[in-house]
Design a protein around this motif. Structure first.
Motif, PDB file in Angstrom:
ATOM      1  N   THR A  94       0.837  -1.205   0.000  1.00 28.56           N
ATOM      2  CA  THR A  94       0.000   0.000   0.000  1.00 28.56           C
ATOM      3  C   THR A  94       0.868   1.249   0.000  1.00 28.56           C
ATOM      4  O   THR A  94       0.583   2.210  -0.717  1.00 28.56           O
ATOM      5  CB  THR A  94      -0.941   0.005   1.223  1.00 28.56           C
ATOM      6  N   LEU A  95       1.933   1.233   0.770  1.00 28.27           N
ATOM      7  CA  LEU A  95       2.851   2.364   0.831  1.00 28.27           C
ATOM      8  C   LEU A  95       3.542   2.589  -0.510  1.00 28.27           C
ATOM      9  O   LEU A  95       3.710   3.724  -0.949  1.00 28.27           O
ATOM     10  CB  LEU A  95       3.880   2.154   1.946  1.00 28.27           C
ATOM     11  N   ILE A  96       3.916   1.525  -1.196  1.00 28.74           N
ATOM     12  CA  ILE A  96       4.524   1.642  -2.525  1.00 28.74           C
ATOM     13  C   ILE A  96       3.526   2.281  -3.485  1.00 28.74           C
ATOM     14  O   ILE A  96       3.864   3.188  -4.241  1.00 28.74           O
ATOM     15  CB  ILE A  96       5.003   0.266  -3.033  1.00 28.74           C
ATOM     16  N   GLY A  97       2.280   1.836  -3.449  1.00 31.78           N
ATOM     17  CA  GLY A  97       1.244   2.434  -4.299  1.00 31.78           C
ATOM     18  C   GLY A  97       1.050   3.905  -3.994  1.00 31.78           C
ATOM     19  O   GLY A  97       0.878   4.725  -4.894  1.00 31.78           O
ATOM     20  N   LEU A  98       1.106   4.262  -2.720  1.00 30.47           N
ATOM     21  CA  LEU A  98       0.977   5.659  -2.311  1.00 30.47           C
ATOM     22  C   LEU A  98       2.151   6.489  -2.848  1.00 30.47           C
ATOM     23  O   LEU A  98       1.951   7.597  -3.344  1.00 30.47           O
ATOM     24  CB  LEU A  98       0.911   5.744  -0.786  1.00 30.47           C
ATOM     25  N   CYS A  99       3.338   5.946  -2.780  1.00 30.63           N
ATOM     26  CA  CYS A  99       4.518   6.645  -3.311  1.00 30.63           C
ATOM     27  C   CYS A  99       4.378   6.876  -4.822  1.00 30.63           C
ATOM     28  O   CYS A  99       4.689   7.967  -5.326  1.00 30.63           O
ATOM     29  CB  CYS A  99       5.783   5.849  -3.025  1.00 30.63           C
ATOM     30  N   LEU A 100       3.917   5.862  -5.534  1.00 26.35           N
ATOM     31  CA  LEU A 100       3.707   6.004  -6.982  1.00 26.35           C
ATOM     32  C   LEU A 100       2.712   7.137  -7.268  1.00 26.35           C
ATOM     33  O   LEU A 100       2.948   7.996  -8.115  1.00 26.35           O
ATOM     34  CB  LEU A 100       3.191   4.695  -7.582  1.00 26.35           C
ATOM     35  N   ARG A 101       1.605   7.135  -6.538  1.00 27.66           N
ATOM     36  CA  ARG A 101       0.564   8.146  -6.743  1.00 27.66           C
ATOM     37  C   ARG A 101       1.088   9.552  -6.449  1.00 27.66           C
ATOM     38  O   ARG A 101       0.906  10.477  -7.242  1.00 27.66           O
ATOM     39  CB  ARG A 101      -0.661   7.833  -5.872  1.00 27.66           C
ATOM     40  N   VAL A 102       1.761   9.715  -5.315  1.00 26.07           N
ATOM     41  CA  VAL A 102       2.252  11.040  -4.920  1.00 26.07           C
ATOM     42  C   VAL A 102       3.263  11.566  -5.946  1.00 26.07           C
ATOM     43  O   VAL A 102       3.181  12.713  -6.392  1.00 26.07           O
ATOM     44  CB  VAL A 102       2.881  10.987  -3.505  1.00 26.07           C
ATOM     45  N   LYS A 103       4.198  10.730  -6.352  1.00 23.28           N
ATOM     46  CA  LYS A 103       5.227  11.160  -7.301  1.00 23.28           C
ATOM     47  C   LYS A 103       4.597  11.596  -8.627  1.00 23.28           C
ATOM     48  O   LYS A 103       4.941  12.643  -9.177  1.00 23.28           O
ATOM     49  CB  LYS A 103       6.225  10.025  -7.524  1.00 23.28           C
ATOM     50  N   LEU A 104       3.660  10.818  -9.129  1.00 21.60           N
ATOM     51  CA  LEU A 104       3.050  11.156 -10.414  1.00 21.60           C
ATOM     52  C   LEU A 104       2.135  12.367 -10.317  1.00 21.60           C
ATOM     53  O   LEU A 104       2.091  13.189 -11.225  1.00 21.60           O
ATOM     54  CB  LEU A 104       2.314   9.946 -10.984  1.00 21.60           C
ATOM     55  N   GLN A 105       1.401  12.502  -9.225  1.00 17.47           N
ATOM     56  CA  GLN A 105       0.544  13.678  -9.065  1.00 17.47           C
ATOM     57  C   GLN A 105       1.386  14.950  -9.045  1.00 17.47           C
ATOM     58  O   GLN A 105       0.961  15.977  -9.539  1.00 17.47           O
ATOM     59  CB  GLN A 105      -0.288  13.574  -7.788  1.00 17.47           C
ATOM     60  N   ARG A 106       2.553  14.870  -8.474  1.00 20.43           N
ATOM     61  CA  ARG A 106       3.418  16.046  -8.386  1.00 20.43           C
ATOM     62  C   ARG A 106       4.167  16.344  -9.675  1.00 20.43           C
ATOM     63  O   ARG A 106       4.418  17.499  -9.985  1.00 20.43           O
ATOM     64  CB  ARG A 106       4.460  15.844  -7.289  1.00 20.43           C
ATOM     65  N   CYS A 107       4.553  15.319 -10.396  1.00 19.41           N
ATOM     66  CA  CYS A 107       5.543  15.501 -11.458  1.00 19.41           C
ATOM     67  C   CYS A 107       5.059  15.341 -12.892  1.00 19.41           C
ATOM     68  O   CYS A 107       5.754  15.766 -13.811  1.00 19.41           O
ATOM     69  CB  CYS A 107       6.709  14.534 -11.232  1.00 19.41           C
ATOM     70  N   LEU A 108       3.920  14.720 -13.108  1.00 20.11           N
ATOM     71  CA  LEU A 108       3.495  14.514 -14.502  1.00 20.11           C
ATOM     72  C   LEU A 108       3.164  15.846 -15.165  1.00 20.11           C
ATOM     73  O   LEU A 108       2.356  16.603 -14.634  1.00 20.11           O
ATOM     74  CB  LEU A 108       2.284  13.589 -14.577  1.00 20.11           C
ATOM     75  N   PRO A 109       3.776  16.113 -16.315  1.00 16.88           N
ATOM     76  CA  PRO A 109       3.574  17.400 -16.973  1.00 16.88           C
ATOM     77  C   PRO A 109       2.319  17.490 -17.837  1.00 16.88           C
ATOM     78  O   PRO A 109       2.089  18.503 -18.477  1.00 16.88           O
ATOM     79  CB  PRO A 109       4.832  17.545 -17.832  1.00 16.88           C
ATOM     80  N   PHE A 110       1.517  16.443 -17.883  1.00 16.97           N
ATOM     81  CA  PHE A 110       0.290  16.496 -18.677  1.00 16.97           C
ATOM     82  C   PHE A 110      -0.902  16.110 -17.805  1.00 16.97           C
ATOM     83  O   PHE A 110      -0.756  15.459 -16.787  1.00 16.97           O
ATOM     84  CB  PHE A 110       0.391  15.593 -19.915  1.00 16.97           C
ATOM     85  N   LYS A 111      -2.103  16.560 -18.224  1.00 19.93           N
ATOM     86  CA  LYS A 111      -3.319  16.256 -17.478  1.00 19.93           C
ATOM     87  C   LYS A 111      -3.580  14.757 -17.559  1.00 19.93           C
ATOM     88  O   LYS A 111      -3.447  14.153 -18.616  1.00 19.93           O
ATOM     89  CB  LYS A 111      -4.500  17.041 -18.049  1.00 19.93           C
ATOM     90  N   HIS A 112      -3.944  14.189 -16.413  1.00 15.91           N
ATOM     91  CA  HIS A 112      -4.090  12.745 -16.387  1.00 15.91           C
ATOM     92  C   HIS A 112      -5.072  12.279 -15.321  1.00 15.91           C
ATOM     93  O   HIS A 112      -5.350  12.981 -14.365  1.00 15.91           O
ATOM     94  CB  HIS A 112      -2.729  12.099 -16.104  1.00 15.91           C
ATOM     95  N   LYS A 113      -5.562  11.077 -15.541  1.00 16.41           N
ATOM     96  CA  LYS A 113      -6.290  10.312 -14.536  1.00 16.41           C
ATOM     97  C   LYS A 113      -5.369   9.138 -14.236  1.00 16.41           C
ATOM     98  O   LYS A 113      -4.758   8.578 -15.144  1.00 16.41           O
ATOM     99  CB  LYS A 113      -7.619   9.826 -15.104  1.00 16.41           C
ATOM    100  N   LEU A 114      -5.238   8.807 -12.980  1.00 13.47           N
ATOM    101  CA  LEU A 114      -4.256   7.816 -12.567  1.00 13.47           C
ATOM    102  C   LEU A 114      -4.932   6.607 -11.927  1.00 13.47           C
ATOM    103  O   LEU A 114      -5.766   6.755 -11.036  1.00 13.47           O
ATOM    104  CB  LEU A 114      -3.297   8.475 -11.578  1.00 13.47           C
ATOM    105  N   GLU A 115      -4.572   5.424 -12.407  1.00  8.21           N
ATOM    106  CA  GLU A 115      -5.047   4.175 -11.810  1.00  8.21           C
ATOM    107  C   GLU A 115      -3.821   3.332 -11.502  1.00  8.21           C
ATOM    108  O   GLU A 115      -2.979   3.111 -12.368  1.00  8.21           O
ATOM    109  CB  GLU A 115      -5.980   3.424 -12.764  1.00  8.21           C
ATOM    110  N   ILE A 116      -3.719   2.882 -10.257  1.00  6.16           N
ATOM    111  CA  ILE A 116      -2.574   2.088  -9.819  1.00  6.16           C
ATOM    112  C   ILE A 116      -3.093   0.768  -9.272  1.00  6.16           C
ATOM    113  O   ILE A 116      -4.012   0.753  -8.443  1.00  6.16           O
ATOM    114  CB  ILE A 116      -1.756   2.842  -8.747  1.00  6.16           C
ATOM    115  N   TYR A 117      -2.516  -0.315  -9.748  1.00  9.85           N
ATOM    116  CA  TYR A 117      -2.946  -1.645  -9.339  1.00  9.85           C
ATOM    117  C   TYR A 117      -1.738  -2.521  -9.035  1.00  9.85           C
ATOM    118  O   TYR A 117      -0.666  -2.351  -9.605  1.00  9.85           O
ATOM    119  CB  TYR A 117      -3.751  -2.335 -10.458  1.00  9.85           C
TER     120      TYR A 117
END
Length: 160
Positions: A94-117
């Protein structure tokens, strides 16, 4: 004359297409999605494992093939990440998934919807974890916890 003109036009478009200078929309689209997927992968590959000194890339928790990008419309993209915990009972998935989400929400330069599984069949409680890491309210609540936030910050910190 009309036939020669058509043949010349077809030949020119074929030469441009083969040289990469001209691509039809349908042919260009997969390449753009591949480029965006590589952009996403480059952002997340350096995330550190919460327990080990290694990155998620080094541990093969994520790979290039675990990132998929789909176009929603001209400006929005769906980013799908499937990660594989190192063991089927990993307590930090769960913590790894949270890290993935936080990093991408902060750094992705394009508008996105994010799904992590979690990759199917790779964790004993994957269904529950998938719900947690894709629930905005749970993610926000987790990031309000100062201890958890500090761990996430350490994991997503860019290496020097």
């Amino acid at each position: 004359m009309e036939r020669v003109s058509g043949l010349l036009s077809w030949t020119l478009s074929r030469v441009l297409w083969l040289s990469g200078l001209f691509e039809r929309g349908a042919a260009r689209q997969p390449r753009i999605m591949e480029e965006k997927a590589l952009e996403v992968y480059d952002l997340i590959r350096t995330i550190r494992d919460p327990e080990k000194p290694n990155t998620l890339e080094e541990l093969e928790v994520i790979t290039e093939s675990s990132v998929e990008v789909q176009e929603i419309n001209e400006e929005d993209y769906l980013v799908i990440i499937r990660f594989t915990p190192t063991v089927p009972h990993c307590s930090l998935a769960t913590l790894i998934g949270l890290c993935l989400r936080v990093k991408l929400q902060r750094c992705l330069p394009f508008k996105h919807k994010l799904e992590i599984y979690i990759s199917e069949g790779t964790h004993s409680t994957e269904e529950d974890i998938n719900k947690q890491i894709n629930d905005k309210e749970r993610v926000a609540a987790a990031m309000e916890n100062p201890n958890l936030r500090e761990i996430v910050e350490q994991c997503v910190l860019e290496p020097d």
